[in-house]
Design an enzyme around this catalytic site. Sequence first.
Site, PDB file in Angstrom:
ATOM      1  N   SER B  62       0.812  -1.224   0.000  1.00 18.34           N
ATOM      2  CA  SER B  62       0.000   0.000   0.000  1.00 18.34           C
ATOM      3  C   SER B  62       0.845   1.273   0.000  1.00 18.34           C
ATOM      4  O   SER B  62       0.352   2.347  -0.297  1.00 18.34           O
ATOM      5  CB  SER B  62      -0.945   0.004   1.210  1.00 18.34           C
ATOM      6  OG  SER B  62      -0.225   0.210   2.402  1.00 18.34           O
ATOM      7  N   LYS B  99       0.840   4.659   6.796  1.00 21.66           N
ATOM      8  CA  LYS B  99       0.255   5.504   5.738  1.00 21.66           C
ATOM      9  C   LYS B  99       0.777   6.934   5.882  1.00 21.66           C
ATOM     10  O   LYS B  99       1.344   7.308   6.906  1.00 21.66           O
ATOM     11  CB  LYS B  99      -1.279   5.546   5.877  1.00 21.66           C
ATOM     12  CG  LYS B  99      -2.004   4.218   5.676  1.00 21.66           C
ATOM     13  CD  LYS B  99      -2.050   3.773   4.225  1.00 21.66           C
ATOM     14  CE  LYS B  99      -2.725   2.422   4.069  1.00 21.66           C
ATOM     15  NZ  LYS B  99      -1.944   1.289   4.604  1.00 21.66           N
TER      16      LYS B  99
END
Lengths: 431, 147
Positions: B62, B99
């Site tokens: 990701s 993230k």
Amino acid sequence: MYGIIDCDNCYVSCERVFRPDLNGKPVVVLSNNDGCVVARSNEAKRMGIKAGTPYYQLAELFPGQKIAVFSSNYELYGELTGRVVDIIRKEVPAYFRYSIDECFVYLDGMEHLDLKQWGETLHKKIRQYVGMPVSIGLAPNKTLAKTASYFAKKYQGYRHCCLIDSDEKRRKALKLFPIDEVWGIGRRYAAKLQSMGIHTAYDFAECHLEWVRLTFRNIVIERTWRELNGEDCVPNEQLANKKSICTSRSFNGMVADFPTLRTHVANYAARCAEKLRMQRTVASIVGVFAHTNPFREDLAQYYNFQEQRLLTPSSSTTTIVQAATDVLQKIFREGYQYKKAGVIVMGIGPNNAIQQDLFDINAEQFEKMRRLDAVVDRINRLHGTETIVLGSQQYTRKDGKGKADVFANAIKHDFRSKNPTTRWSDIIILK
Amino acid sequence: MPKTIQIINGDFASQQPLQLAPGIKAGFPSPADDYHHDSLDFNRDLIRHPEATFYGRVVGDSMIDAGINDGDIAVIDRSIEAKEGDVVVAYVNEEFTIKYLDLTHKDEGYIELRPANKNYKPIRIDADDDFEVWGVVLWTIKPMHSL
């Protein structure tokens, strides 16, 4: 000025560092072998779970209620509380680690600071850095500092730090402080005082010193009385002398034969030696106890404890295991079902100021042992605990043929968490 | 005035190694002594707050466009306040996730955890969600050679 900083519900808080989803939920940590509850979150306390509740009773006593349960993971608790101490020691002129979750600090020379503010900031820092909530009690002596920390923990309004710095605050605190919570007053003395109508620390502090002396004839109680009245008199040695290291466990089942019991005791002794080396200390007395299960009234009961003085204080696994085995030999009696045994090392002092016995000088041997232990510690640190052990620590294989190669199996820990701070294989997974 | 001797107990529990004592040696003095400088040390220079530093292993892709790959080790510092655009570790839906922290919608009442891979959607966190940035990623270490 003194302070005591202690971790709130220490073991539970350690487990929550890597499980933030458990904040605000009931969590308990079990004793070795998953026997009974040793630590509870505030939510678990509010549910009515008592310390010492056997694990198997939880489901019966609290049917249908969700309780997060952990086996104790001392590797994790030791590492995280070590971080807390590392933060503290950079903030104060001197400190004394009193137990795994408590640390005394000496604040001499910091009186010009707003100490209440300082404590609140330190709490925030430890909370952010390590994820550990602490309570801080600050006062002119150790007993009052302990008193202050009780209030810091109990009432949110203190914002985790309570400062007793005036006679008015001292009196107010003592009036609300139950006698059985006072540091230095054991359960027995508390019961005695209560039977005399003394229920708060204030009641006790207002007694005459002469009466306290005559009634108890005990220097520790007298010092407690003096400190409650504002004097600073509990010597640092009183903290240090109390120091002993105990490794004990209830067995997973019962043990009747000497070889198995000896293997258990050898492992506890080895653990004590390792703990001594970790804190760079040596012990001069090795004690061993063993007893049967007091709840099994249908079985014959036996309890014994004996100790042995070492000629030269030591932290060597070989020496301590040998001494513990010798003591066990003396206290072991055939024909009993043993449930628990333990090793206690006492007379602990620093390892770089050892008094050698005149008749036990063998410098070469001593140095060899030290080097052997250093190598073993290093291997066990790198490859996991108990990669290398003494032969006497090895259990017999289940089928009776030779020695087992897994040692930790002797302890039950069905709900043990990972060790994300001490093992690369356990570091947290980031998705 | 009576003279008393106070016995002070030493605390030997902690040790402080002496950094440098160049004067005590036999033989010809090294001309480099005056230019002594400690060696570079990752533990000292990259980990500024050891008490607040934790490690994590990246799983999945990701964050691949940020150069963070499956199997990388992230060095996480909890002592730093997360800023807009930092790579952070957050705990969402009972999992740790790595993230970008996007604070641009903070005034509208939400923040986002943005992936660095167009195949993933940002995670939206509303003001009343129970959410906390767990730590800030300072470095990632990637294996370049299987040992």
